[in-house]
Design a protein around this motif. Structure first.
Motif, PDB file in Angstrom:
ATOM      1  N   GLY A  51     -11.147  26.286  27.849  1.00  0.00           N
ATOM      2  CA  GLY A  51      -9.629  26.586  27.446  1.00  0.00           C
ATOM      3  C   GLY A  51      -9.430  25.873  26.506  1.00  0.00           C
ATOM      4  O   GLY A  51      -7.997  26.147  26.006  1.00  0.00           O
ATOM      5  N   LEU A  52      -9.885  24.629  25.789  1.00  0.00           N
ATOM      6  CA  LEU A  52      -9.568  24.197  24.547  1.00  0.00           C
ATOM      7  C   LEU A  52     -10.084  24.797  23.288  1.00  0.00           C
ATOM      8  O   LEU A  52      -9.264  24.589  22.330  1.00  0.00           O
ATOM      9  CB  LEU A  52     -10.128  22.731  24.823  1.00  0.00           C
ATOM     10  CG  LEU A  52      -9.529  21.622  25.872  1.00  0.00           C
ATOM     11  CD1 LEU A  52     -10.062  20.286  25.619  1.00  0.00           C
ATOM     12  CD2 LEU A  52      -8.008  21.466  25.527  1.00  0.00           C
ATOM     13  N   PHE A  57      -8.660  26.613  17.678  1.00  0.00           N
ATOM     14  CA  PHE A  57      -8.791  27.803  16.490  1.00  0.00           C
ATOM     15  C   PHE A  57      -7.724  28.923  16.471  1.00  0.00           C
ATOM     16  O   PHE A  57      -7.990  29.836  15.846  1.00  0.00           O
ATOM     17  CB  PHE A  57     -10.279  28.293  16.767  1.00  0.00           C
ATOM     18  CG  PHE A  57     -11.367  27.515  16.547  1.00  0.00           C
ATOM     19  CD1 PHE A  57     -11.683  27.109  15.221  1.00  0.00           C
ATOM     20  CD2 PHE A  57     -11.826  26.722  17.769  1.00  0.00           C
ATOM     21  CE1 PHE A  57     -12.840  25.946  15.074  1.00  0.00           C
ATOM     22  CE2 PHE A  57     -12.983  25.800  17.541  1.00  0.00           C
ATOM     23  CZ  PHE A  57     -13.279  25.391  16.430  1.00  0.00           C
ATOM     24  N   GLY A  58      -6.520  28.169  16.782  1.00  0.00           N
ATOM     25  CA  GLY A  58      -5.299  29.231  16.834  1.00  0.00           C
ATOM     26  C   GLY A  58      -5.394  30.549  17.349  1.00  0.00           C
ATOM     27  O   GLY A  58      -4.318  31.399  17.397  1.00  0.00           O
ATOM     28  N   LEU A  59      -6.238  30.635  18.612  1.00  0.00           N
ATOM     29  CA  LEU A  59      -6.202  31.944  19.463  1.00  0.00           C
ATOM     30  C   LEU A  59      -5.440  31.689  20.525  1.00  0.00           C
ATOM     31  O   LEU A  59      -5.924  31.022  21.581  1.00  0.00           O
ATOM     32  CB  LEU A  59      -7.424  32.476  19.530  1.00  0.00           C
ATOM     33  CG  LEU A  59      -7.800  33.725  20.346  1.00  0.00           C
ATOM     34  CD1 LEU A  59      -6.924  34.837  19.265  1.00  0.00           C
ATOM     35  CD2 LEU A  59      -9.191  34.223  20.244  1.00  0.00           C
ATOM     36  N   VAL A  68      -8.012  34.241  14.927  1.00  0.00           N
ATOM     37  CA  VAL A  68      -8.483  32.984  14.523  1.00  0.00           C
ATOM     38  C   VAL A  68      -8.116  32.435  13.318  1.00  0.00           C
ATOM     39  O   VAL A  68      -8.152  33.172  12.155  1.00  0.00           O
ATOM     40  CB  VAL A  68      -9.940  33.137  14.825  1.00  0.00           C
ATOM     41  CG1 VAL A  68     -10.633  31.780  14.557  1.00  0.00           C
ATOM     42  CG2 VAL A  68     -10.601  33.627  16.106  1.00  0.00           C
ATOM     43  N   SER A  69      -7.598  31.115  13.286  1.00  0.00           N
ATOM     44  CA  SER A  69      -7.112  30.619  12.056  1.00  0.00           C
ATOM     45  C   SER A  69      -7.391  29.051  12.280  1.00  0.00           C
ATOM     46  O   SER A  69      -7.660  28.395  13.214  1.00  0.00           O
ATOM     47  CB  SER A  69      -5.509  30.916  11.897  1.00  0.00           C
ATOM     48  OG  SER A  69      -4.727  30.503  12.689  1.00  0.00           O
ATOM     49  N   ALA A  70      -6.952  28.324  10.977  1.00  0.00           N
ATOM     50  CA  ALA A  70      -7.037  27.010  11.328  1.00  0.00           C
ATOM     51  C   ALA A  70      -5.646  26.205  11.170  1.00  0.00           C
ATOM     52  O   ALA A  70      -5.600  24.928  10.951  1.00  0.00           O
ATOM     53  CB  ALA A  70      -7.743  26.577   9.977  1.00  0.00           C
ATOM     54  N   ILE A  71      -4.633  26.882  11.548  1.00  0.00           N
ATOM     55  CA  ILE A  71      -3.381  26.509  11.561  1.00  0.00           C
ATOM     56  C   ILE A  71      -3.196  25.434  12.543  1.00  0.00           C
ATOM     57  O   ILE A  71      -2.392  24.383  12.327  1.00  0.00           O
ATOM     58  CB  ILE A  71      -2.525  27.657  12.102  1.00  0.00           C
ATOM     59  CG1 ILE A  71      -0.822  26.994  11.953  1.00  0.00           C
ATOM     60  CG2 ILE A  71      -2.509  28.088  13.531  1.00  0.00           C
ATOM     61  CD1 ILE A  71       0.190  28.169  12.013  1.00  0.00           C
ATOM     62  N   ALA A 278      -1.924  20.155  19.964  1.00  0.00           N
ATOM     63  CA  ALA A 278      -2.251  19.337  21.076  1.00  0.00           C
ATOM     64  C   ALA A 278      -3.831  19.726  21.550  1.00  0.00           C
ATOM     65  O   ALA A 278      -4.620  18.784  22.111  1.00  0.00           O
ATOM     66  CB  ALA A 278      -1.449  19.462  22.174  1.00  0.00           C
ATOM     67  N   SER A 279      -4.168  20.872  21.581  1.00  0.00           N
ATOM     68  CA  SER A 279      -5.469  21.460  22.022  1.00  0.00           C
ATOM     69  C   SER A 279      -6.479  20.708  20.919  1.00  0.00           C
ATOM     70  O   SER A 279      -7.563  20.387  21.375  1.00  0.00           O
ATOM     71  CB  SER A 279      -5.474  23.088  21.774  1.00  0.00           C
ATOM     72  OG  SER A 279      -4.467  23.802  22.936  1.00  0.00           O
TER      73      SER A 279
END
Length: 586
Positions: A51-52, A57-59, A68-71, A278-279
């Protein structure tokens, strides 16, 4: 980590194939309970780690992030104070673990098996039962500039103004000391369990026949065996110290928190998107714990190998060379252990006095006025939290002991479950602030709501290992000849289990139940994360009051949190030795 997971997968597959006679799985209650325990230990852990990954990865479709993103990584690295938080995490986590290990080694070298060691174990029992948060608050009030220790030191000099020094300090030393004082009794208990499984008497007698003294034999022979046996408990202490939250909020720096505290703050932020960074932080904290544990295991193996080489290169006894120095060294260690125990017990006494004080100003050693106003005010708002903590701990402790007994019975059928020990420690070897966040994500994705069910599962994840470890030694030492005689007289296995073994092991069962009860009372992160704020307990309320302005209300909550498991533990110690049923007739 990958190697460990592959070994666990292979072990589970082998166990499954071994339990399928003639291509069909024979289901028995013991086998079903054993697999239920494995599912309880591995399911939430695997779901939490999985779940992490997606939120990191932004999903997270529930929050509107569907690509999916690097935000999440960008937001994490943009947070201020990450380097200082990492430094504090390493200093407090590694430093607290090292101090706890050194205290345990001192106990093994100078006190284990002696009258002083037995008295020390009895005094450490309240410290072991005391929750981490209550002990942290007591230590803070004890060592503060206007605390009891400073009042005792300055009493002969009639100083009216307390000295000023930062507490908690900005380097994490205070947090490391607090963690060491709380974790050392646990490691001593694990060391005592390891000693009970070794032929200590035979080894000491053989060594004395060769001319060695008892202290030399403890250092040369017993120490390496015990340290290898408690490697997993040391790893659990290291993982907890690196990711502790409630104690770090009390004894840690306030300006720059540790990584685990920062994660909880982000997770509880009013902006749901804060859970994305936080993830990322939870994933990195898990990797940090794994790396530090791997390095610690490598250092431990290196030191044990060097110790073995030193023992082999110096076989000649040296007991008669400098006997005075050996005895003096043992006295110093015993004084240090006694001082540490006294400080821990004094911290508990400070909590009780603070809760009854109406006015207590520096430099008075005792309050000028006493009263129960703080108790009356606090109890009016803590009734629900007290009831939740009590019934939750009772349920979790009962389930933990029942599942432990089921596992022990299954071990008698198929032998020692080697892989089960690793599965048992897996929730303890991972940071709570990491896999519990992921477990909540997976739990919600399955359609479940935060609340009591998730909190019970979270508490049981950590109470079950301690219940099993506490009961393992007495269970292994039980005289099986009594059961064999009853089976020969025609009694069933269930009748023998209930009528003989469990009745004769009432006191160990009660102590195991009390330990699991205390572990449940002390849980903070599982309650906050998996409860969603819907299950207030004494631990959550105590930490909430600790940020307030009135220390007396905080002391009342901490006193309740500490006295409840302590009372249960004292009642468990007072349970008389059980008796078997009336003589069994054929």
């Amino acid at each position: 980590m990958g190697a460990t997971l592959s070994q666990l997968t292979q072990w589970l597959a082998e166990r499954w194939r071994a339990e399928r006679p003639a291509g069909r799985l024979a289901l028995t209650p013991a086998r079903l309970l054993r697999w239920a325990v494995l599912l309880l230990l591995l399911g939430p852990t695997a779901l939490g780690l999985a779940g992490l990954v997606a939120p990191a990865f932004g999903l997270w479709p529930a929050l509107g992030f569907e690509e999916v993103s690097a935000i999440a990584w960008q937001r994490w690295w943009a947070l201020p104070g990450l380097a200082d938080g990492l430094r504090l995490t390493l200093v407090s986590g590694i430093g607290g673990t090292l101090l706890a290990v050194l205290l345990t080694m001192g106990w093994l070298a100078a006190a284990a098996g002696t009258r002083f060691g037995e008295r020390l174990e009895r005094l450490l029992a309240p410290v072991l039962a005391m929750p981490h948060l209550a002990l942290a608050l007591g230590l803070l009030w004890l060592a503060a500039p206007s605390g009891v220790l400073m009042r005792l030191l300055l009493a002969p000099f009639e100083v009216l103004v307390p000295p000023q020094y930062p507490l908690p300090d900005a380097h994490g030393i205070t947090l490391a000391l607090g963690l060491a004082l709380k974790e050392a009794p646990f490691l001593m208990l694990m060391a005592q369990t390891a000693l009970s499984r070794l032929p200590v008497t035979a080894q000491l007698q053989a060594g004395q026949a060769l001319g060695y003294s008892i202290p030399q034999l403890r250092w040369r022979i017993l120490m390496p065996q015990v340290m290898r046996a408690i490697a997993l408990p040391i790893g659990a202490v290291l993982a907890y110290s690196l990711a502790v939250v409630d104690v770090a909020q009390v004894l840690g720096p306030t300006r720059t928190p540790t990584l685990a505290v920062r994660l909880v703050e982000l997770w509880r932020d009013s902006d749901p998107s804060s859970r994305l960074p936080a993830s990322v932080g939870a994933l990195l904290l898990a990797l940090l714990v794994i790396v530090v544990m791997a390095l610690g295991a490598a250092v431990g193996r290196y030191l044990l190998n060097r110790h073995r080489d030193w023992v082999l290169d110096n076989p000649a006894p040296r007991a008669a060379v400098r006997p005075g120095r050996k005895g003096q060294r043992g006295r110093v260690i015993r004084v240090l252990l006694g001082t540490v125990t006294a400080v821990s017990l004094l911290a508990f006494a400070v909590i009780a006095v603070q809760s009854l004080a109406r006015s207590w100003f520096f430099p008075s050693l005792l309050p000028a006025r006493w009263g129960l106003e703080s108790w009356q005010q606090a109890l009016s708002g803590l009734g629900g939290a007290f009831s939740n903590s009590l019934w939750l701990a009772v349920l979790v402790a009962t389930l933990a002991v029942m599942l432990s007994v089921a596992v022990f019975e299954r071990e008698r059928e198929v032998g020692r479950l080697r892989g089960f020990v690793v599965c048992l420690y897996l929730p303890l070897l991972l940071p709570q602030a990491s896999f519990l966040f992921g477990f909540q994500v997976g739990w919600l994705s399955l359609g479940a709501d935060p609340g009591w069910v998730g909190v019970v599962i979270g508490h049981l994840l950590f109470a079950l290992p301690y219940a099993w470890l506490t009961l393992a030694g007495p269970w292994a030492r039980f005289d099986v000849r009594l059961e064999q005689a009853a089976r020969l007289l025609g009694r069933s296995r269930l009748e023998v289990l209930i009528g003989i073994r469990l009745r004769l092991m009432l006191r160990p069962l009660a102590i195991s139940w009390a330990v699991a009860f205390a572990v449940s009372i002390a849980q903070y992160v599982p309650t906050v994360v998996l409860g969603g704020g819907r299950v207030p307990t004494l631990t959550t309320e105590t930490l909430a009051l600790a940020t307030g302005a009135d220390p007396r209300l905080t002391a009342v909550a901490a006193c309740l949190q500490a006295c409840l498991p302590l009372l249960i533990f004292l009642l468990a110690r007072a349970v008389p030795a059980g008796r078997a049923l009336a003589p069994i007739r054929g």
